[in-house]
Write an enzyme that holds these catalytic residues in place. Structure first.
Site: not given
Ligand code: Q9C
Ligand code: ZN
Length: 349
Positions: A162, A198, A200, A287
């Protein structure tokens, strides 16, 4: 498989993040890397310490002012008040449309907002040390592959995909996968494919390479209409200028089955084969796992073995870089399954 670890990852250990307006324990925690390291050792893979300095390549994928900010952020925070040693900084204001991002404010929190895409990327005393050692590990893995290894794994946290040219976000600070891809380019690989699996969308990686044709970026991820990072990752983002046609997003709805996910992987593999890549970098987020607490795909642990096998079928020298994945106890099995799926498939070819 050759595997590098990040000996300083535990120094990035913020305590809490924001979720629905409340402080909750961080999902992106030191245990994650520990589980992967333990599984690697248990299954007979040695862990190497980073052996290269990523600094010159970091300067190719991030801006000087962002790197300068990140490196000194914690001391700037402490300079405001010694009591800040026990407090996590969070941004609270951002230069969105119509506001200027070319002038760095003097105010620390305003600068933190300038260099952040969200308030979900907590920083701690050792964040720079950990992130920099992780980038060194990514460079080290890429270098082994550039020098003839079939594959190498970079086991690190914090994750990187990100993080864009001049911002942190989504638990990421330095873009380790971009470092690996740029390292391969610098070592003479003419075309590098970067596949992000991933859950995301890898918005930072996409942005770093969006105007370039020498790094093909492909991402399979939760549809940004409902999933983080929300503001990038749609199918109509195909690259710009020199990079037109060299960005492929394969967004899938939350709840997508493993069978449909592997259909998207076939599309990704077809594009990589057509591109004529000399090497592959995999942003290995775990994930997409059915048990992930913040994601909604349905891959099983066995599916990660299948993923590794399919990637081996591309026949490319491959660098795997750990990204997200928050079902901490299962991360080790799932990561090693990918690597062993890759190695086993290679052995039968
Ligand atoms: N409390 C990666 O997998 N927000 N980043 C999640 C949950 C952001 C994930 C909210 C998720 C980012 C590298
Ligand atoms: Zn992720």
């Amino acid at each position: 498989m050759i595997a590098f670890h990040n000996p300083l990852h535990h120094r990035h250990a913020p305590v809490h993040e924001f979720f629905r307006g409340e402080r909750v324990p961080c999902f992106e925690k030191p245990d994650r890397a520990q589980y992967v390291e333990d599984a690697l050792r248990e299954r007979g893979h040695d862990l190497l310490a980073p052996e290269l300095d990523s600094q010159p390549v970091l300067a190719q994928v991030h801006t000087p002012r962002y790197l300068a900010f990140l490196q000194s952020a914690w001391s700037q925070w402490l300079a405001l008040s010694p009591a800040n040693a026990a407090v996590q900084p969070f941004p609270s204001v951002w230069p969105v449309r119509t506001l200027r991002s070319d002038v760095e404010p003097d105010n620390f929190v305003a600068r933190l907002g300038l260099y952040s895409m969200d308030n979900g990327t907590p920083m701690a005393e050792g964040t720079w040390a950990a992130a920099k050692a992780g980038a060194d590990a990514a460079a080290s893995a890429a270098d082994r592959v550039a020098r003839g290894a079939r594959a190498a794994f970079c086991c690190t946290r914090p994750p990187g995909h990100h993080a864009g040219p001049d911002f942190m976000g989504g638990y990421c600070f330095l873009n380790n996968a971009a470092v690996a891809a740029q390292w391969l380019r610098n070592q003479g690989v003419p075309r590098v494919a970067l596949l992000d699996v991933d859950y995301h969308h890898g918005n930072g990686t996409q942005s770093i390479f969006y105007r370039r044709s020498d790094v093909l970026f492909i991402s399979i991820h939760g549809d940004p209409c409902t999933e983080y990072p929300f503001y990038l990752g749609h199918a109509d983002e195909t690259g710009e200028g020199e990079g037109a046609g060299f960005n492929l997003n394969l967004p899938l709805p939350a709840g997508t089955s493993a069978a449909e996910w592997f259909d998207a992987l076939e599309q990704a593999c077809a594009r990589i084969a057509q591109y004529g890549a000399g090497a592959l970098v995999v942003s290995l987020g775990l994930d997409a796992f059915e048990g992930d607490p913040i994601s909604r795909f349905a891959l099983t642990s066995a599916d990660f073995t299948r993923l590794g096998g399919r990637l081996a079928g591309l026949g490319l020298p491959t660098v795997f870089v750990l990204e997200g994945g928050y079902a901490a106890a299962e991360l080790g099995t799932n990561a090693v399954n990918v690597l062993e799926g890759f190695e086993t498939q290679e052995a039968v070819q």
